[in-house]
Design an enzyme around this catalytic site. Structure first.
Site, PDB file in Angstrom:
ATOM      1  N   ASP A 156      -2.162   7.808   3.609  1.00 57.38           N
ATOM      2  CA  ASP A 156      -1.762   6.468   4.044  1.00 57.38           C
ATOM      3  C   ASP A 156      -2.438   6.160   5.384  1.00 57.38           C
ATOM      4  O   ASP A 156      -2.829   7.070   6.112  1.00 57.38           O
ATOM      5  CB  ASP A 156      -0.232   6.416   4.194  1.00 57.38           C
ATOM      6  CG  ASP A 156       0.311   4.981   4.136  1.00 57.38           C
ATOM      7  OD1 ASP A 156      -0.498   4.038   4.014  1.00 57.38           O
ATOM      8  OD2 ASP A 156       1.541   4.813   4.208  1.00 57.38           O
ATOM      9  N   GLU A 157      -2.571   4.884   5.718  1.00 57.60           N
ATOM     10  CA  GLU A 157      -3.135   4.454   7.011  1.00 57.60           C
ATOM     11  C   GLU A 157      -4.501   5.091   7.259  1.00 57.60           C
ATOM     12  O   GLU A 157      -4.796   5.562   8.366  1.00 57.60           O
ATOM     13  CB  GLU A 157      -2.184   4.817   8.166  1.00 57.60           C
ATOM     14  CG  GLU A 157      -0.745   4.340   7.976  1.00 57.60           C
ATOM     15  CD  GLU A 157      -0.521   2.897   8.420  1.00 57.60           C
ATOM     16  OE1 GLU A 157      -1.518   2.218   8.768  1.00 57.60           O
ATOM     17  OE2 GLU A 157       0.637   2.451   8.372  1.00 57.60           O
TER      18      GLU A 157
ATOM     19  N   GLN B 276      -6.024  -3.325  10.484  1.00 59.57           N
ATOM     20  CA  GLN B 276      -4.948  -2.663  11.228  1.00 59.57           C
ATOM     21  C   GLN B 276      -5.416  -1.386  11.911  1.00 59.57           C
ATOM     22  O   GLN B 276      -4.596  -0.515  12.237  1.00 59.57           O
ATOM     23  CB  GLN B 276      -3.778  -2.339  10.297  1.00 59.57           C
ATOM     24  CG  GLN B 276      -3.088  -3.589   9.770  1.00 59.57           C
ATOM     25  CD  GLN B 276      -1.834  -3.241   8.985  1.00 59.57           C
ATOM     26  OE1 GLN B 276      -0.825  -2.819   9.542  1.00 59.57           O
ATOM     27  NE2 GLN B 276      -1.887  -3.415   7.679  1.00 59.57           N
TER      28      GLN B 276
ATOM     29  N   ARG C 263       4.727  -7.414  11.155  1.00 57.68           N
ATOM     30  CA  ARG C 263       5.939  -6.606  10.994  1.00 57.68           C
ATOM     31  C   ARG C 263       7.115  -7.488  10.605  1.00 57.68           C
ATOM     32  O   ARG C 263       8.160  -7.019  10.179  1.00 57.68           O
ATOM     33  CB  ARG C 263       6.307  -5.852  12.295  1.00 57.68           C
ATOM     34  CG  ARG C 263       5.284  -4.834  12.801  1.00 57.68           C
ATOM     35  CD  ARG C 263       4.838  -3.885  11.757  1.00 57.68           C
ATOM     36  NE  ARG C 263       3.587  -4.346  11.177  1.00 57.68           N
ATOM     37  CZ  ARG C 263       3.104  -3.892  10.012  1.00 57.68           C
ATOM     38  NH1 ARG C 263       3.751  -2.999   9.327  1.00 57.68           N
ATOM     39  NH2 ARG C 263       1.975  -4.357   9.528  1.00 57.68           N
TER      40      ARG C 263
ATOM     41  N   LYS D 171       0.830  -1.212   0.000  1.00 59.33           N
ATOM     42  CA  LYS D 171       0.000   0.000   0.000  1.00 59.33           C
ATOM     43  C   LYS D 171       0.865   1.264   0.000  1.00 59.33           C
ATOM     44  O   LYS D 171       0.655   2.171  -0.791  1.00 59.33           O
ATOM     45  CB  LYS D 171      -0.921   0.022   1.226  1.00 59.33           C
ATOM     46  CG  LYS D 171      -1.954  -1.083   1.244  1.00 59.33           C
ATOM     47  CD  LYS D 171      -2.908  -0.934   2.418  1.00 59.33           C
ATOM     48  CE  LYS D 171      -2.220  -1.072   3.768  1.00 59.33           C
ATOM     49  NZ  LYS D 171      -1.560  -2.359   3.985  1.00 59.33           N
ATOM     50  N   THR D 172       1.815   1.302   0.909  1.00 59.80           N
ATOM     51  CA  THR D 172       2.655   2.490   0.998  1.00 59.80           C
ATOM     52  C   THR D 172       3.491   2.618  -0.274  1.00 59.80           C
ATOM     53  O   THR D 172       3.707   3.713  -0.795  1.00 59.80           O
ATOM     54  CB  THR D 172       3.540   2.419   2.259  1.00 59.80           C
ATOM     55  OG1 THR D 172       2.675   2.250   3.387  1.00 59.80           O
ATOM     56  CG2 THR D 172       4.344   3.683   2.442  1.00 59.80           C
TER      57      THR D 172
HETATM   58  P1  ATP Z   1       1.502  -2.089   6.000  1.00 65.64           P
HETATM   59  O1  ATP Z   1       0.080  -2.531   5.943  1.00 65.64           O
HETATM   60  O2  ATP Z   1       2.263  -2.825   7.037  1.00 65.64           O
HETATM   61  O3  ATP Z   1       1.657  -0.611   6.054  1.00 65.64           O
HETATM   62  P2  ATP Z   1       1.978  -1.958   3.157  1.00 65.64           P
HETATM   63  O4  ATP Z   1       0.800  -2.557   2.522  1.00 65.64           O
HETATM   64  O5  ATP Z   1       2.075  -0.493   3.195  1.00 65.64           O
HETATM   65  O6  ATP Z   1       2.167  -2.583   4.617  1.00 65.64           O
HETATM   66  P3  ATP Z   1       4.566  -1.827   1.962  1.00 65.64           P
HETATM   67  O7  ATP Z   1       5.302  -1.407   3.177  1.00 65.64           O
HETATM   68  O8  ATP Z   1       4.312  -0.857   0.903  1.00 65.64           O
HETATM   69  O9  ATP Z   1       3.235  -2.570   2.415  1.00 65.64           O
HETATM   70  O10 ATP Z   1       5.310  -3.068   1.303  1.00 65.64           O
HETATM   71  C1  ATP Z   1       5.739  -4.182   2.081  1.00 65.64           C
HETATM   72  C2  ATP Z   1       7.074  -4.690   1.552  1.00 65.64           C
HETATM   73  O11 ATP Z   1       6.899  -5.348   0.299  1.00 65.64           O
HETATM   74  C3  ATP Z   1       8.062  -3.591   1.316  1.00 65.64           C
HETATM   75  O12 ATP Z   1       9.366  -4.075   1.630  1.00 65.64           O
HETATM   76  C4  ATP Z   1       7.947  -3.345  -0.177  1.00 65.64           C
HETATM   77  O13 ATP Z   1       9.124  -2.784  -0.707  1.00 65.64           O
HETATM   78  C5  ATP Z   1       7.708  -4.738  -0.704  1.00 65.64           C
HETATM   79  N1  ATP Z   1       6.931  -4.765  -1.963  1.00 65.64           N
HETATM   80  C6  ATP Z   1       5.711  -4.251  -2.173  1.00 65.64           C
HETATM   81  N2  ATP Z   1       5.287  -4.487  -3.427  1.00 65.64           N
HETATM   82  C7  ATP Z   1       6.269  -5.191  -4.042  1.00 65.64           C
HETATM   83  C8  ATP Z   1       6.430  -5.742  -5.365  1.00 65.64           C
HETATM   84  N3  ATP Z   1       5.504  -5.622  -6.302  1.00 65.64           N
HETATM   85  N4  ATP Z   1       7.580  -6.394  -5.610  1.00 65.64           N
HETATM   86  C9  ATP Z   1       8.526  -6.530  -4.656  1.00 65.64           C
HETATM   87  N5  ATP Z   1       8.437  -6.044  -3.423  1.00 65.64           N
HETATM   88  C10 ATP Z   1       7.320  -5.370  -3.098  1.00 65.64           C
HETATM   89 MG    MG Z   2       2.163   0.871   4.802  1.00 63.11          MG
END
Ligand code: ATP
Ligand code: MG
Length: 724
Positions: free
Chosen positions: A220-221, A251, A614, A35-36
């Site tokens: 975000d969030e 979350q 995490r 997402k981020t």
């Molecule tokens: P959270 O809900 O904990 O905030 P999130 O959904 O925001 O998580 P991110 O932090 O954006 O998730 O991504 C999680 C991890 O996966 C990060 O290390 C990111 O770089 C990696 N990642 C995300 N998408 C890809 C992709 N398409 N290919 C490879 N790595 C990825």
């Molecule tokens: Mg995130």
């Protein structure tokens, strides 16, 4: 334009979200699904391909740390520094708006931000002024009432009292408190948001200006926005259809602070043309960790429902370590991290997460013993320390005599013989004449009926502050801070406080001077280089706001390689290869306060889901059979959250030659054996209980709790006798 480096590292669903045409969208997805990443890549994509300047973008994150990280990632995608983009927290951005439009927001130019502590003091004073008994009407409760009303966007006049005593009284406090804030030009945290929201509602031309300016809004969030934050976003978005929010209902962990998980459901109704995009592939964690998290959260009702998967394979099982007590737990974790580092990994790839801040002390001691560098997030923060607040109190008064909170704070620190009765008289005059404490004090001095002694103590304080003001006119910020501290008498005062504590306070005061010296408002995340509407807020006011707002998500240098210690709440959005969740016990986690209410228990479970997710590769859950916390001993059962994880995903960690889950470490001694919890007798110290041990053979040491305190003893010399 080649944007392959922006789009290639994304999967199809992520790419769709990043390249959406201008419209509103909700990206609803589980932990670690990117997402981020989608937000940062979209910002880079908008700038590179849609001709939108950074100046036309607004991104809202949950912490300053997250904002800083996002900025770095976007810069690396764009391969240029990012200037002019507003990226920050709701509070930070609202503060910036109020500074720029202070007149329209009906605030004095040098308005001050009150932190939680200032707010509590003011509420106490206001309640006393209303003649309320503090026992019957605790100030903390009133603060909670005021903040939750503000979070809901409500002013006293919007609240119905139903002729109910509780409501009526709290409304009266809220009203009087707000008046005191207006008089003193003070703004609390919740007020920042509400006021910025009202600024837009009451000034369509300002609102239009920002609506025209921002071509895209990104949040975000989103699951943790409260009512006023969501209203703020809706007003700003208007009918422009340019708001993209990302979030995960599983979350949502700030319900206790007013966050509204329902905002996610409302979003699609409020933004009719919006699209929902789901991401389900997780790129963060191993299969076992994900299965555990999916199972756990499956116990919650009313979820929007989503299942995470990974194609990375299962990885290691989740480790469960049952310790004898909290010291043993901390020692185990520290040893495990020491091994991780010895294997060639970095300290900062490991994190210890806990439910309650009070757990950190024992963990810190274990880190110190093994000489592991560590860093605590969200503990007592630099700008919240008493000595720093006191110094800032003087500085604030120098800048603004009406700052009542600052007046209260420092009028008798260091003690200058100002009795409580004298202070009460000042408050009384302020109350009756509706003036600030400073003016009340001046009037009292001018009044001849006061005894000479009282007059002297008051006028001594007043002239001290005037003196500080005179001595600091026209000097730079660093010199100003230095001179104010010098004149305040705080240094000799803390010198008297013996031992390390006093020393640390003096060092912190020194640190404040350097912080002022290196303060650069351009580093401010929402600093606007084009300076539109920026009034020349003095550097000093800027610095004071920074101290209240920023209060740093962390302390210490951020680039050092340290083990990361933080609460599960602070860990939101972060990831680490090696994660420990310490204190997996009923009553601690889930917290005992949440046990009676199903809603709160579910929020605790979401918090556990945040904790589990995490972890990238290795996850350790630890619990203690007995735990001393906040001064009392607890014997807690294993947390239900552990039992909600399928057994086949968990392996129990056993140490050395021990068998049972209770993990008695056995220490071999030529003539006997000790185990943790064993009662022993020492010739000089008497009876005690074995708490801890380290080393082997001749080097073996045990920690024993005797009636006079705990001691470390060399096993080979101590001649301990085992009892029972
Ligand atoms: P959270 O809900 O904990 O905030 P999130 O959904 O925001 O998580 P991110 O932090 O954006 O998730 O991504 C999680 C991890 O996966 C990060 O290390 C990111 O770089 C990696 N990642 C995300 N998408 C890809 C992709 N398409 N290919 C490879 N790595 C990825
Ligand atoms: Mg995130």
């Amino acid at each position: 334009m080649d944007v392959s480096h922006i789009l290639d590292p994304l999967n199809d669903a992520q790419r769709e979200a990043v390249t959406l045409p201008k419209q509103s969208a909700l990206i609803l997805a589980g932990a670690g699904s990117g997402k981020t990443r989608v937000l940062t890549h979209r910002i880079a994509w908008l700038i590179k391909t849609q001709g939108i300047s950074p100046f036309g973008l607004l991104a809202v994150t949950f912490t300053n740390k997250a904002a800083a990280e996002m900025r770095v990632r976007i810069e690396s995608l764009l391969e240029t520094p990012l200037t002019g983009m507003w990226v920050g927290t709701f509070h930070g951005i609202s503060h910036r708006l109020l500074r720029m439009h202070y007149e329209k927001a009906k605030l004095p130019k040098n308005f001050q931000i009150m932190d939680a502590d200032d707010q509590l003091r003011l509420v106490k004073r206001v309640s006393a002024g209303l003649g309320l008994d503090e026992k019957q009407w605790p100030a903390r409760q009133a603060v909670w009432f005021i903040n939750s009303q503000k979070d809901e966007g409500l002013r006293p006049k919007n609240i119905e009292d139903y002729d109910d005593l509780y409501l009526k009284t709290h409304l009266a406090i809220y009203g009087a408190y707000q008046e005191a804030c207006e008089r003193g030009g003070m703004v609390d945290f919740a007020e920042l948001l509400l006021r910025a929201h009202e600024l837009w509602l009451n000034n369509p031309e300002i609102l239009n200006h920002y609506q025209d300016r921002f071509s895209a809004l990104l949040v975000d969030e989103f699951q943790d926005t409260n009512t006023v934050q969501y209203a703020w976003l809706r007003v700003l978005a208007g009918d422009r259809d340019n708001l993209i929010v990302v979030g995960d209902d599983d979350q949502s962990i700030y319900g206790w602070r007013g966050a509204r998980i329902e905002n996610i459901q409302r979003f699609s109704e409020d933004f009719k043309n919006s699209q929902i995009i789901r991401l389900e592939q997780n790129y963060r964690s191993t299969g076992s960790i994900l299965k555990a998290a999916n199972h756990l959260i499956g116990n919650n009702a009313g979820r929007l429902g989503k299942e995470l998967w990974t194609d990375e394979g299962d990885g290691d099982l989740i480790n469960l370590y049952s310790s004898y007590n909290e010291i043993d737990e901390a020692r185990y974790i520290a040893e495990r991290i020491a091994r991780w580092v010895a294997d060639g990994n970095r300290h900062d790839e490991s994190a210890i997460l806990y439910r309650s801040n009070a757990q950190s002390r024992v963990l810190e001691e274990a880190m110190l013993r093994l000489q592991l560098p560590y860093r605590i997030y969200g503990g007592q923060r630099f700008f919240e320390r008493a000595e720093i607040r006191n110094a800032l109190g003087y500085i604030r008064l120098v800048s603004q005599r009406d700052a009542d909170a600052a007046f209260e704070r420092v009028v008798n620190v260091p003690p200058r013989g100002m009795g409580n009765r004298t202070l009460e008289e000042i408050r009384e005059v302020a109350r009756l004449e509706q003036v600030s404490l400073w003016i009340a004090a001046e009037r009292l001095v001018a009044d001849s009926s006061l005894t000479a002694r009282k007059k002297n103590s008051i006028s001594g304080f007043l002239s001290l502050v005037e003196d500080m003001d005179e001595a600091t006119r026209g000097v730079d910020l660093e010199t100003l801070v230095e001179r104010v501290i010098e004149k305040s008498g705080l240094v000799p005062y803390y010198e008297k406080e013996r031992g390390e504590r006093g020393q640390a306070r003096l060092e912190n005061l020194g640190e404040l001077v350097s912080a002022a010296g290196s303060f650069d408002p351009k580093q401010n995340l929402t600093f606007d280089p084009l300076g539109e509407n920026i009034e020349d807020v003095s550097l000093l006011d800027e610095f004071l706001s920074h101290a209240s707002l920023e209060a740093g998500d962390a302390q210490g240098g951020s680039n050092e390689d340290c083990v990361q210690l933080m609460t599960m709440h602070s860990a939101k959005g972060l990831e680490f290869p090696l994660v420990f969740l310490a204190g997996m016990e009923e009553g601690l986690f889930p917290h005992r306060m949440s046990l009676e209410e199903p809603g709160r228990l579910e929020e605790e479970r979401r918090l556990c889901y945040v904790g589990l997710t995490r972890a990238m590769r290795y996850l350790y859950l630890t619990h203690a059979e007995s735990r001393r916390l906040n001064g009392s001993d607890n014997y807690n059962r294993l947390s239900r959250f552990v039992t909600e994880i399928p057994e086949e995903l968990i392996q129990e960690v056993r140490l050395q030659n021990t068998g049972a889950r209770s993990s008695n470490f056995d220490i071999n001694q030529t003539d006997g054996e000790f185990s943790l919890g064993q009662r022993v007798l020492h010739a000089k110290f008497g009876e005690g209980v074995v708490l801890n041990y380290e080393g082997q053979g001749n080097q073996a040491r045990v920690q024993v709790n005797f009636s006079e305190g705990s001691k470390w003893l060399m096993v080979s010399f101590a001649n301990l006798e085992t009892i029972g």
